[in-house]
Design an enzyme around this catalytic site. Sequence first.
Site, short mmCIF file in Angstrom:
data_model
loop_
_atom_site.label_atom_id
_atom_site.label_comp_id
_atom_site.label_asym_id
_atom_site.label_seq_id
_atom_site.Cartn_x
_atom_site.Cartn_y
_atom_site.Cartn_z
N ASP A 76 90.83 96.39 48.42
CA ASP A 76 89.81 97.42 48.66
C ASP A 76 88.78 97.15 47.63
O ASP A 76 89.00 96.67 46.65
CB ASP A 76 90.61 98.57 48.27
N TYR A 78 86.48 98.77 44.41
CA TYR A 78 86.80 99.56 43.39
C TYR A 78 86.44 101.04 43.75
O TYR A 78 85.48 101.17 44.57
CB TYR A 78 86.01 99.36 42.23
N PHE A 89 86.76 91.60 43.43
CA PHE A 89 86.94 91.78 41.88
C PHE A 89 85.98 91.90 41.09
O PHE A 89 86.02 91.77 39.81
CB PHE A 89 87.52 90.35 41.68
N HIS A 198 99.48 88.42 42.57
CA HIS A 198 98.11 89.15 42.36
C HIS A 198 97.69 89.18 40.75
O HIS A 198 98.57 89.26 40.01
CB HIS A 198 98.12 90.52 42.80
#
Length: 245
Positions: A76, A78, A89, A198
């Site tokens: 997703d 932020y 990221f 992750h």
Amino acid sequence: MSRMHCSLHHSPPPAPAISPSWDPYLAAEFDQPYMQALQGFLQRQQTTIYPPVSQWYEAFRQTPFERVKVVILGQDPYHGPGQAHGLSFSVPMGEKIPPSLRNIYKELQHDLGIEPATHGCLTAWAKQGVLLLNATLTVQEKRAGAHQKRGWETFTHASIAALNEHRQGLVFMLWGKYAQDKGACIDENRHLVLRSVHPSPLSAHRGFLGCGHFSRANAWLETHHQTPINWRLAEADKQRGFDFS
């Protein structure tokens, strides 16, 4: 080709920009029923959506199809103010570096001896051929996952499938189960697939830190006669005229 619009104030914004190099592979998607349904869903929203509409397709704009070398899959955008700008990221200059990205920087230092950057903007990677792709390209403010299963995943799957079929020798970095499931279609006889947990603080210590993905990616690229990625952000930014010091 039609482009999707989102109106929070009942006036259509400018059409988002995608590099024309993606059109042969994604143009038809904009006319599919799932994208029409997604458009309707987004137009009905009365809440703030991130990133801004002009940056929904930023990953595709920054990294043309023929220049993709590495794909880093996120989930997703932020969902806090000012954070999302269309690259997985990554955050714009001046924003606080998110925890997962701090762990990415830690691994870069462990793997390649690169000192952590003082900012979280990964645009320099994107311009070198790192497709920073989230599976879902929008999110509601302060509601992680609010736009999942509305159609974005089908669109981004089409982009991964196109790269898998029409390109050769790419590197796919799949961090966490979600990314690994989304990358299940990748032909590992033609591409390098790197998997780990992750980089979130909840899981990074269970295999992301120490995975060596960045050096392995560059070794693969060199073996396939491609220029490796300069992961050193400050240096890469200055080489392209972005001196943020």
